[in-house]
Design a protein around this motif. Structure first.
Motif, PDB file in Angstrom:
ATOM      1  N   LYS A   1       0.914  -1.237   0.050  1.00  0.00           N
ATOM      2  CA  LYS A   1       0.032  -0.038  -0.010  1.00  0.00           C
ATOM      3  C   LYS A   1       0.812   1.133  -0.004  1.00  0.00           C
ATOM      4  N   LYS A   2       1.909   1.438   0.587  1.00  0.00           N
ATOM      5  CA  LYS A   2       2.910   2.286   0.762  1.00  0.00           C
ATOM      6  C   LYS A   2       2.290   3.399   1.548  1.00  0.00           C
ATOM      7  N   LYS A   3       1.233   3.172   2.406  1.00  0.00           N
ATOM      8  CA  LYS A   3       0.697   4.187   3.017  1.00  0.00           C
ATOM      9  C   LYS A   3       0.113   3.530   4.707  1.00  0.00           C
ATOM     10  N   ARG A   4      -0.318   4.467   5.488  1.00  0.00           N
ATOM     11  CA  ARG A   4      -0.403   3.923   6.861  1.00  0.00           C
ATOM     12  C   ARG A   4      -1.683   2.786   6.701  1.00  0.00           C
ATOM     13  N   VAL A   5      -1.339   1.699   7.485  1.00  0.00           N
ATOM     14  CA  VAL A   5      -2.224   0.668   7.587  1.00  0.00           C
ATOM     15  C   VAL A   5      -2.802   0.728   8.883  1.00  0.00           C
ATOM     16  N   ILE A   6      -4.138   0.324   8.932  1.00  0.00           N
ATOM     17  CA  ILE A   6      -5.194   0.235  10.102  1.00  0.00           C
ATOM     18  C   ILE A   6      -5.445  -1.045  10.328  1.00  0.00           C
ATOM     19  N   VAL A   7      -5.484  -1.710  11.458  1.00  0.00           N
ATOM     20  CA  VAL A   7      -5.714  -2.968  11.467  1.00  0.00           C
ATOM     21  C   VAL A   7      -6.576  -2.823  12.963  1.00  0.00           C
ATOM     22  N   TYR A   8      -7.691  -3.603  13.011  1.00  0.00           N
ATOM     23  CA  TYR A   8      -8.578  -4.151  13.957  1.00  0.00           C
ATOM     24  C   TYR A   8      -8.431  -5.314  14.585  1.00  0.00           C
ATOM     25  N   LEU A   9      -8.131  -5.167  16.027  1.00  0.00           N
ATOM     26  CA  LEU A   9      -8.290  -6.460  16.765  1.00  0.00           C
ATOM     27  C   LEU A   9      -9.194  -6.522  17.617  1.00  0.00           C
ATOM     28  N   ALA A  10     -10.335  -7.309  17.602  1.00  0.00           N
ATOM     29  CA  ALA A  10     -11.733  -7.239  18.126  1.00  0.00           C
ATOM     30  C   ALA A  10     -11.596  -8.530  19.115  1.00  0.00           C
ATOM     31  N   ALA A  11     -12.469  -8.695  20.139  1.00  0.00           N
ATOM     32  CA  ALA A  11     -12.678  -9.541  21.031  1.00  0.00           C
ATOM     33  C   ALA A  11     -13.570  -9.379  22.113  1.00  0.00           C
ATOM     34  N   CYS A  12     -13.946 -10.334  22.737  1.00  0.00           N
ATOM     35  CA  CYS A  12     -15.073 -10.069  23.976  1.00  0.00           C
ATOM     36  C   CYS A  12     -14.224  -9.520  25.034  1.00  0.00           C
ATOM     37  N   PRO A  13     -15.038  -8.972  26.126  1.00  0.00           N
ATOM     38  CA  PRO A  13     -14.387  -8.901  27.307  1.00  0.00           C
ATOM     39  C   PRO A  13     -13.713  -9.777  28.009  1.00  0.00           C
TER      40      PRO A  13
ATOM     41  N   ASN B   1     -10.718 -15.462  19.297  1.00  0.00           N
ATOM     42  CA  ASN B   1     -11.618 -16.377  19.904  1.00  0.00           C
ATOM     43  C   ASN B   1     -11.236 -17.019  21.327  1.00  0.00           C
ATOM     44  N   VAL B   2     -11.868 -16.650  22.332  1.00  0.00           N
ATOM     45  CA  VAL B   2     -11.659 -17.196  23.445  1.00  0.00           C
ATOM     46  C   VAL B   2     -13.090 -18.039  24.042  1.00  0.00           C
ATOM     47  N   ASP B   3     -13.087 -19.247  24.613  1.00  0.00           N
ATOM     48  CA  ASP B   3     -14.054 -20.206  25.106  1.00  0.00           C
ATOM     49  C   ASP B   3     -14.750 -19.294  26.061  1.00  0.00           C
ATOM     50  N   PRO B   4     -15.975 -18.995  25.843  1.00  0.00           N
ATOM     51  CA  PRO B   4     -16.793 -18.306  26.793  1.00  0.00           C
ATOM     52  C   PRO B   4     -16.787 -18.652  28.439  1.00  0.00           C
ATOM     53  N   ASN B   5     -16.515 -19.938  28.734  1.00  0.00           N
ATOM     54  CA  ASN B   5     -16.311 -20.342  29.836  1.00  0.00           C
ATOM     55  C   ASN B   5     -15.055 -19.974  30.555  1.00  0.00           C
ATOM     56  N   ILE B   6     -13.914 -19.797  29.902  1.00  0.00           N
ATOM     57  CA  ILE B   6     -12.748 -18.940  30.377  1.00  0.00           C
ATOM     58  C   ILE B   6     -13.000 -17.584  30.394  1.00  0.00           C
ATOM     59  N   LEU B   7     -13.585 -17.018  29.603  1.00  0.00           N
ATOM     60  CA  LEU B   7     -14.044 -15.474  29.683  1.00  0.00           C
ATOM     61  C   LEU B   7     -14.952 -15.353  31.264  1.00  0.00           C
ATOM     62  N   LYS B   8     -15.754 -15.958  31.489  1.00  0.00           N
ATOM     63  CA  LYS B   8     -16.572 -16.030  32.692  1.00  0.00           C
ATOM     64  C   LYS B   8     -15.611 -16.090  33.764  1.00  0.00           C
ATOM     65  N   GLU B   9     -14.827 -17.251  34.075  1.00  0.00           N
ATOM     66  CA  GLU B   9     -13.824 -17.222  35.014  1.00  0.00           C
ATOM     67  C   GLU B   9     -12.856 -16.012  35.175  1.00  0.00           C
ATOM     68  N   ARG B  10     -12.352 -15.671  34.121  1.00  0.00           N
ATOM     69  CA  ARG B  10     -11.207 -14.507  33.949  1.00  0.00           C
ATOM     70  C   ARG B  10     -11.996 -13.471  34.696  1.00  0.00           C
ATOM     71  N   LEU B  11     -13.225 -12.861  33.969  1.00  0.00           N
ATOM     72  CA  LEU B  11     -13.874 -11.792  34.430  1.00  0.00           C
ATOM     73  C   LEU B  11     -14.239 -11.736  35.774  1.00  0.00           C
ATOM     74  N   ILE B  12     -14.903 -12.873  36.341  1.00  0.00           N
ATOM     75  CA  ILE B  12     -15.116 -12.861  37.811  1.00  0.00           C
ATOM     76  C   ILE B  12     -14.059 -12.975  38.870  1.00  0.00           C
ATOM     77  N   LYS B  13     -12.754 -13.388  38.408  1.00  0.00           N
ATOM     78  CA  LYS B  13     -11.796 -13.493  39.003  1.00  0.00           C
ATOM     79  C   LYS B  13     -11.313 -11.803  39.089  1.00  0.00           C
ATOM     80  N   ARG B  14     -11.060 -11.445  38.161  1.00  0.00           N
ATOM     81  CA  ARG B  14     -10.670  -9.890  37.936  1.00  0.00           C
ATOM     82  C   ARG B  14     -11.546  -8.988  38.902  1.00  0.00           C
ATOM     83  N   LYS B  15     -12.945  -9.055  38.681  1.00  0.00           N
ATOM     84  CA  LYS B  15     -13.822  -8.184  39.224  1.00  0.00           C
ATOM     85  C   LYS B  15     -13.542  -8.358  40.769  1.00  0.00           C
TER      86      LYS B  15
END
Length: 230
Positions: free
Chosen positions: A41-53, A176-190
């Motif tokens: 492209k020889k011009k600035r590149v914009i990349v999105y990284l999306a994911a669940c909380p 992609n992250v397993d929703p069960n792992i997300l639940k465990e992480r978020l509860i622990k963090r909060k």
């Protein structure tokens, strides 16, 4: 084999583990892909990284910055989150949204869009979100690199006005992250700040709904990845 890396994420020290397979088979190829896009492209590149909380996208973005340095590329790379585009608390209180903070309705999407458009054309400052004052702070990170990765939960949403963002990027990735792992992480963090019982309630009332929204509303990214890290 996994390597451990320490990062400061939202003011907290985080230990992140990335396997050699993830690094060599997923992450380095991603960086090389974006380098190739920039060289073409020889011009600035914009990349999105999306994911669940709770997916670790902010930590991953910081790790990609470190990993990029090892490639000795002829271009530059930096990452920035979209959290600086939360509405200010005064706005959230006025519109009865303070208890929904972090949901898709609590972000100034039009402002975010204007910054992405500006960044495509020139160097500029971006805001960040401060967990010290619990509000955005303007003009904190100077975006000046050839490849800019923007990370956030709702960047790929198909619903207006979020759907106006996807056409503005050069590449998009969903972690992609397993929703069960997300639940465990978020509860622990909060639970560290409000206790376990309140953290479980908060997950049920807020985080779980945001996770389902991200999964159900996302447009097809160019690439979907899964990592063996936890």
């Amino acid at each position: 084999m996994k390597t451990m890396n320490k990062f400061i994420v939202n003011g907290n020290e985080v230990n992140a583990y990335y396997s050699s397979n993830d690094i060599n088979d997923v992450l380095i190829p991603l960086l090389k892909r974006w380098i190739h896009i920039y060289e073409t492209k020889k011009k600035r590149v914009i990349v999105y990284l999306a994911a669940c909380p709770g997916s670790g996208k902010s930590t991953l973005a910081l790790f990609l910055e470190e990993l990029f340095k090892s490639l000795n590329a002829s271009c530059t790379f930096q990452t920035i989150g979209m959290d600086g585009f939360h509405f200010y608390n005064d706005y959230l209180k006025k519109h009865d949204l303070l208890n929904e903070k972090g949901s898709r309705n609590t972000f100034d999407v039009e402002k975010l869009k204007s910054y992405i458009l500006k960044t495509k054309e020139e160097d500029c400052f971006w805001p960040i979100y401060s967990r010290m004052v619990h509000n955005p702070i303007e003009n904190q990170v100077y975006i000046q690199s050839d490849i800019v990765l923007i990370e956030g939960n709702y960047l790929l949403s198909k619903d207006a006005p979020w759907n106006e963002l996807l056409p503005l990027c050069d590449d998009s990735v969903f972690l992609n992250v397993d929703p069960n792992i997300l639940k465990e992480r978020l509860i622990k963090r909060k639970s560290l700040s409000i206790g376990l019982n309140k953290a479980i309630h908060f997950y049920a009332q807020s985080d779980s709904k945001n996770i389902q929204y991200v999964l159900n509303s996302k447009q097809c990214p160019n690439i979907e990845i899964e990592l063996s890290t936890r």
